[in-house]
Design a protein around this motif. Structure first.
Motif, PDB file in Angstrom:
ATOM      1  N   ALA A  38       0.728  -1.252  -0.092  1.00 35.92           N
ATOM      2  CA  ALA A  38       0.088   0.174   0.249  1.00 35.92           C
ATOM      3  C   ALA A  38       0.901   1.160  -0.076  1.00 35.92           C
ATOM      4  O   ALA A  38       0.702   2.308  -0.617  1.00 35.92           O
ATOM      5  CB  ALA A  38      -0.961   0.010   1.399  1.00 35.92           C
ATOM      6  N   PHE A  39       1.988   1.325   0.727  1.00 35.09           N
ATOM      7  CA  PHE A  39       3.011   2.248   0.859  1.00 35.09           C
ATOM      8  C   PHE A  39       3.566   2.538  -0.442  1.00 35.09           C
ATOM      9  O   PHE A  39       3.818   3.657  -1.035  1.00 35.09           O
ATOM     10  CB  PHE A  39       3.818   2.048   2.194  1.00 35.09           C
ATOM     11  N   PHE A  40       3.891   1.437  -1.072  1.00 32.36           N
ATOM     12  CA  PHE A  40       4.735   1.592  -2.521  1.00 32.36           C
ATOM     13  C   PHE A  40       3.656   2.263  -3.368  1.00 32.36           C
ATOM     14  O   PHE A  40       4.182   3.154  -4.115  1.00 32.36           O
ATOM     15  CB  PHE A  40       4.853   0.193  -3.030  1.00 32.36           C
ATOM     16  N   ILE A  73      -9.721  12.043  -0.098  1.00 29.76           N
ATOM     17  CA  ILE A  73     -10.754  11.035  -0.166  1.00 29.76           C
ATOM     18  C   ILE A  73     -10.288   9.979   0.890  1.00 29.76           C
ATOM     19  O   ILE A  73     -11.354   9.549   1.685  1.00 29.76           O
ATOM     20  CB  ILE A  73     -10.648  10.537  -1.511  1.00 29.76           C
ATOM     21  N   TYR A  74      -9.149   9.541   0.992  1.00 37.62           N
ATOM     22  CA  TYR A  74      -8.742   8.669   2.195  1.00 37.62           C
ATOM     23  C   TYR A  74      -9.298   8.987   3.524  1.00 37.62           C
ATOM     24  O   TYR A  74      -9.502   8.345   4.284  1.00 37.62           O
ATOM     25  CB  TYR A  74      -7.221   8.727   2.025  1.00 37.62           C
ATOM     26  N   SER A  75      -9.148  10.528   3.610  1.00 35.40           N
ATOM     27  CA  SER A  75      -9.502  10.673   5.031  1.00 35.40           C
ATOM     28  C   SER A  75     -10.995  10.897   5.290  1.00 35.40           C
ATOM     29  O   SER A  75     -11.441  10.277   6.388  1.00 35.40           O
ATOM     30  CB  SER A  75      -8.957  12.226   5.094  1.00 35.40           C
ATOM     31  N   PHE A  76     -11.803  11.276   4.603  1.00 38.27           N
ATOM     32  CA  PHE A  76     -13.299  11.219   4.509  1.00 38.27           C
ATOM     33  C   PHE A  76     -13.896   9.873   4.605  1.00 38.27           C
ATOM     34  O   PHE A  76     -14.707   9.776   5.306  1.00 38.27           O
ATOM     35  CB  PHE A  76     -13.858  11.871   3.331  1.00 38.27           C
ATOM     36  N   LEU A  77     -13.169   8.958   3.974  1.00 36.08           N
ATOM     37  CA  LEU A  77     -13.790   7.541   3.937  1.00 36.08           C
ATOM     38  C   LEU A  77     -13.455   6.667   5.280  1.00 36.08           C
ATOM     39  O   LEU A  77     -13.921   5.489   5.297  1.00 36.08           O
ATOM     40  CB  LEU A  77     -13.605   6.844   2.541  1.00 36.08           C
ATOM     41  N   GLY A  78     -12.262   7.267   5.914  1.00 31.48           N
ATOM     42  CA  GLY A  78     -11.786   6.496   6.827  1.00 31.48           C
ATOM     43  C   GLY A  78     -12.833   6.005   7.923  1.00 31.48           C
ATOM     44  O   GLY A  78     -12.933   4.755   8.275  1.00 31.48           O
ATOM     45  N   ALA A 129      -8.375   3.748   1.320  1.00 33.63           N
ATOM     46  CA  ALA A 129      -9.159   4.323   2.474  1.00 33.63           C
ATOM     47  C   ALA A 129      -9.305   3.329   3.668  1.00 33.63           C
ATOM     48  O   ALA A 129      -9.080   3.884   4.761  1.00 33.63           O
ATOM     49  CB  ALA A 129     -10.356   4.965   2.216  1.00 33.63           C
ATOM     50  N   GLY A 130      -9.886   2.336   3.526  1.00 38.49           N
ATOM     51  CA  GLY A 130     -10.210   1.383   4.407  1.00 38.49           C
ATOM     52  C   GLY A 130      -9.180   0.440   5.170  1.00 38.49           C
ATOM     53  O   GLY A 130      -9.300  -0.209   6.167  1.00 38.49           O
ATOM     54  N   PHE A 131      -7.892   0.426   4.326  1.00 36.52           N
ATOM     55  CA  PHE A 131      -7.014  -0.486   5.013  1.00 36.52           C
ATOM     56  C   PHE A 131      -6.368  -0.396   6.053  1.00 36.52           C
ATOM     57  O   PHE A 131      -6.469  -1.115   7.238  1.00 36.52           O
ATOM     58  CB  PHE A 131      -5.866  -0.662   3.758  1.00 36.52           C
ATOM     59  N   GLY A 387      -5.250  12.158   7.930  1.00 34.85           N
ATOM     60  CA  GLY A 387      -5.311  11.924   6.342  1.00 34.85           C
ATOM     61  C   GLY A 387      -4.962  13.120   5.667  1.00 34.85           C
ATOM     62  O   GLY A 387      -4.190  13.196   4.689  1.00 34.85           O
ATOM     63  N   PHE A 388      -5.656  14.280   6.131  1.00 32.28           N
ATOM     64  CA  PHE A 388      -5.500  15.463   5.614  1.00 32.28           C
ATOM     65  C   PHE A 388      -4.048  15.939   5.749  1.00 32.28           C
ATOM     66  O   PHE A 388      -3.648  16.883   5.006  1.00 32.28           O
ATOM     67  CB  PHE A 388      -6.303  16.493   6.241  1.00 32.28           C
TER      68      PHE A 388
END
Length: 441
Positions: A38-40, A73-78, A129-131, A387-388
């Protein structure tokens, strides 16, 4: 009779420790692998920055925006993702996510202008987002509290491992330039994305939802582990919140979210620009040599993430550890802007270690404060605001460099990042002091 009771409890404790050890050996390496991939896929753009921008016409502002859009997007869906995983189960959830982010990550190979780049970064944020919040929540389902710091520390080693492995691997893949008439960045994006798809498929056959349904434990062992964790929840301090509403009302949760936001500013302010910064320090273009030098700070982070959470777990006072680590980190980031190449690399070693090793220790604070549905929601809140930090980090560097006219040298952006991290140190200290005075959420 008393001796028999003590012997029985000792035997149960030994059995539980053996089950926890087996669970750790089963879950941690696989989750670590998923985190590395994921980080890759979220940071490999930093290695291709120069060649990708030259080939596609992507501007510095577009690069910063696209690097950060992932995190919006990652932040809002967490939070909704974490609550969804609680209902769906880890096995299905993590399987689907890994396959999706792998497909999208590979799709970066087919972007050829700024608009396409921005769209794919948004889609990657949705897929991933969910990982991360799911993995943090997962540790609370599978491990007793006294093991969670260590387990999260092992999990967080995924970030420096990704950078240690990712630097030379991405550097080598970039040198595939010209094979089949394709640029090196095409091969890097495509192959690293396909690797995530393969691991996602494997997750379906490997993961379990909870201890009671674990295929690698006997039914009795699963019940022993689940019962121990459930008893901890029942015996949690009275101040612990258990409802989602309680998590949203807790001022400490929101302050901790700000701390996490500031840590992420440090993480991605370093990550997205480290190869370029090292390139400037050594006077070479980003390639294998620069990529190898760029691994040095992440090797230090790997060692620090192994040791510091263990020391923190033994000593307690997690807020003090986080505050001191962030203090050193903030000073190191700022100092790297003005030091000689050798001293700057040393500063970056402290900075990379601090932004990574502080995080598994940090997570002890919200997991001590919350339980049940509040824990799933609270982790989502923290990761949402945090995430922001990933969005603002690259933009902060660009904005402050433009403000101070240091686009070529980067002093303005690095000093700004350092100040942000120092504020995180102060807030962590304040939250710890308020807990010591017994002020409830």
């Amino acid at each position: 009779m008393a001796d028999n009771t003590v012997t029985k409890k000792s035997g149960e404790t030994h059995e539980l420790a053996a089950i926890v050890a087996r669970t750790s050996a089963r879950l941690v390496p696989f989750l670590l692998l998923m985190y590395v991939l994921a980080f890759f896929d979220r940071t490999n753009i930093s290695y291709a920055q120069q060649s990708y921008m030259a080939d596609t016409g992507l501007t510095a502002q577009g690069y910063a925006l696209g690097s950060g859009l992932f995190f919006v997007i990652y932040s809002f869906l967490g939070t909704p993702c974490n609550l969804a995983m609680r209902k769906v189960g880890a096995r299905k959830w993590l399987t689907v996510l890994a396959i999706l982010w792998g497909i999208v990550g590979a799709g970066m190979a087919f972007t050829h202008n700024e608009t396409q780049f921005l769209i794919v970064r948004v889609l990657l944020g949705i897929a991933e987002a969910g990982f991360f919040p799911g993995a943090i929540y997962l540790t609370t389902l599978w491990f007793p509290k006294d093991k969670q710091d260590e387990i999260r520390g092992l999990f967080y080693m995924g970030a420096p491992i990704a950078m240690v492995i990712g630097s030379p691997v991405s550097g080598l893949l970039l040198q595939m330039h010209g094979i089949a008439g394709l640029p090196g960045w095409w091969w890097m994006f495509f192959l690293e994305g396909i690797a995530a798809v393969a691991v996602g498929i494997a997750a379906w056959f490997y993961l379990d939802d909870n201890p009671r349904t674990a295929r690698f434990l006997t039914r009795e062992e699963g019940n022993i582990l689940a019962t121990a964790i459930e008893e901890e929840e029942r015996n949690a301090p009275v101040k612990t919140e258990s409802s989602v509403k309680g998590a949203f009302k807790s001022w400490r949760v929101w302050v901790l979210s700000i701390v996490y936001f500031l840590i992420q500013v440090g993480v991605y302010g370093i990550t997205f620009f480290l190869p370029t910064q090292v390139s400037g320090l050594v006077g070479q273009k980003v390639g294998l040599t620069v990529s190898l030098i760029s691994t040095i700070p992440w090797v230090c982070a790997l060692i620090g993430t192994w040791l510091l959470p263990k020391w923190s777990a033994k000593a307690g006072h997690h807020h003090i550890f986080v505050a001191v680590i962030l203090l050193i980190t903030g000073v190191s980031i700022a100092a790297s802007a003005f030091a000689s190449p050798l001293v700057a690399i040393i500063c970056l070693c402290f900075a990379a270690t601090g932004v990574i090793a502080s995080q598994p220790i940090f997570w002890r604070m919200p997991t001590d404060l919350l339980t049940g549905a509040a824990l799933a929601g609270g982790i989502g809140i923290v990761t949402m605001l945090g995430g922001f930090g990933g969005f603002f980090a690259p933009n902060i560097r660009v904005w402050f460099d433009m403000l101070f006219g240091t686009q070529d040298t980067g002093e303005g952006g690095l000093v700004a990042l350092g100040v942000f991290v120092l504020v995180g140190a102060l807030l962590s200290w304040i939250v710890g002091i308020s807990e010591g005075k017994g002020k409830d959420v």
